[in-house]
Write an enzyme that holds these catalytic residues in place. Sequence first.
Site, PDB file in Angstrom:
ATOM      1  N   ARG A 160       0.806  -1.221   0.000  1.00  0.00           N
ATOM      2  CA  ARG A 160       0.000   0.000   0.000  1.00  0.00           C
ATOM      3  C   ARG A 160       0.841   1.275   0.000  1.00  0.00           C
ATOM      4  O   ARG A 160       0.391   2.325   0.470  1.00  0.00           O
ATOM      5  CB  ARG A 160      -0.961   0.030   1.204  1.00  0.00           C
ATOM      6  CG  ARG A 160      -1.919  -1.136   1.296  1.00  0.00           C
ATOM      7  CD  ARG A 160      -2.878  -1.206   0.106  1.00  0.00           C
ATOM      8  NE  ARG A 160      -3.810  -2.289   0.292  1.00  0.00           N
ATOM      9  CZ  ARG A 160      -3.589  -3.552  -0.081  1.00  0.00           C
ATOM     10  NH1 ARG A 160      -2.467  -3.862  -0.708  1.00  0.00           N
ATOM     11  NH2 ARG A 160      -4.487  -4.488   0.135  1.00  0.00           N
ATOM     12  N   SER A 234     -11.582  -0.487   2.909  1.00  0.00           N
ATOM     13  CA  SER A 234     -10.749  -0.890   4.050  1.00  0.00           C
ATOM     14  C   SER A 234     -10.039   0.345   4.606  1.00  0.00           C
ATOM     15  O   SER A 234      -9.224   0.960   3.924  1.00  0.00           O
ATOM     16  CB  SER A 234      -9.726  -1.938   3.616  1.00  0.00           C
ATOM     17  OG  SER A 234     -10.377  -3.111   3.179  1.00  0.00           O
ATOM     18  N   GLU A 330      -5.216   3.216   5.982  1.00  0.00           N
ATOM     19  CA  GLU A 330      -4.843   3.032   4.581  1.00  0.00           C
ATOM     20  C   GLU A 330      -5.289   4.234   3.766  1.00  0.00           C
ATOM     21  O   GLU A 330      -4.703   4.561   2.750  1.00  0.00           O
ATOM     22  CB  GLU A 330      -5.505   1.753   4.053  1.00  0.00           C
ATOM     23  CG  GLU A 330      -5.220   1.452   2.600  1.00  0.00           C
ATOM     24  CD  GLU A 330      -5.840   0.140   2.161  1.00  0.00           C
ATOM     25  OE1 GLU A 330      -6.205   0.048   0.973  1.00  0.00           O
ATOM     26  OE2 GLU A 330      -5.955  -0.791   2.977  1.00  0.00           O
TER      27      GLU A 330
END
Length: 334
Positions: A160, A234, A330
């Site tokens: 990520r 998420s 995230e």
Amino acid sequence: MKDLRNYSLLKHNTFGIDVKCRRFIEYDSVDEAQKIVKHLNDDDLPLLILGGGSNLLLTGDYDGTVLHSGIKYLKQIDEEHVKCGSGYVWDDFVAYCVQHNLYGAENLSLIPGEVGASAVQNIGAYGSEAKDLIEKIEAVEIATGKIVQIKKSMCEYRYRQSKFKHDWRDKYLITSVTYKLSKTYEPKLDYGNIRAALEKKGIVNPTAEELRETIIEIRNAKLPDPNMLGNGGSFFMNPIVARSKYEELASQYRNMPHYTIDAKHEKIPAGWMIEQCGWKGRTLGKVGVYEKQALVLINRGGATGQEVMYLCEAIQKDVKAKFGIDIYPEVNIK
């Protein structure tokens, strides 16, 4: 090209946070992107480069310029390479690949957002990441207006993360991404509950179409539709911990899920830890944790970004207290 002032970003973030930016610019071509950057310094405003807004939490009005790509095209260059404009919808790219026997993107089905963001965020799901497919990125350098070609090897991709999120933040306007797919179908079935979901359907050796359909069904079952319930997908990254830390926790929680990264590291699902802390399905005012997936924070209607952040911090505190592990968002927080 759009160039608007005091512009609402409500429709440009899937959390459904009702805030405004001082200036909003959308460019539809490389030429327009080059023209825009020549005059950005005239305003001397901070910049926010925005994709589909699916990985973004806005905590208040943005006193700056928001830049959005309207470059939307897909071109198959040869048997294995596909080039997409940065504003092209990511899942439309995945659908094209599956329909044309180009393999490797199936597990990334139904991830919201646009192609340009895939190169920044290194989006991933079910054992696959965008970096596995990205070959080259074309962008306009904001400081000079020059068109640059950026190879994947330069981007420092990891879980990520990419150089675009750190050293290169606000340095480039991505205009296109070129992906390399495979003509050989090698399905990844062992991540999460993919294989179990296929077995329920009586499928042992799925086609790429069947795998994509199953991934979509799994995601739809776990993630709320942002048109119905505001969310950013998420919210937290899954932490990667030392094997010694994993073994310590595994001795206390025998059914703790995990994914081996290498000989020294394990990934522990943040959603599982959040659920163990009792947050799954809980509500705090206008925000809450989705009842079907503890990794997802939701706007139940009319919430502010600050309210989402308060919930985020409360969850982080509880996970740290219970497991001794820090979890981090995230999403991009502005």
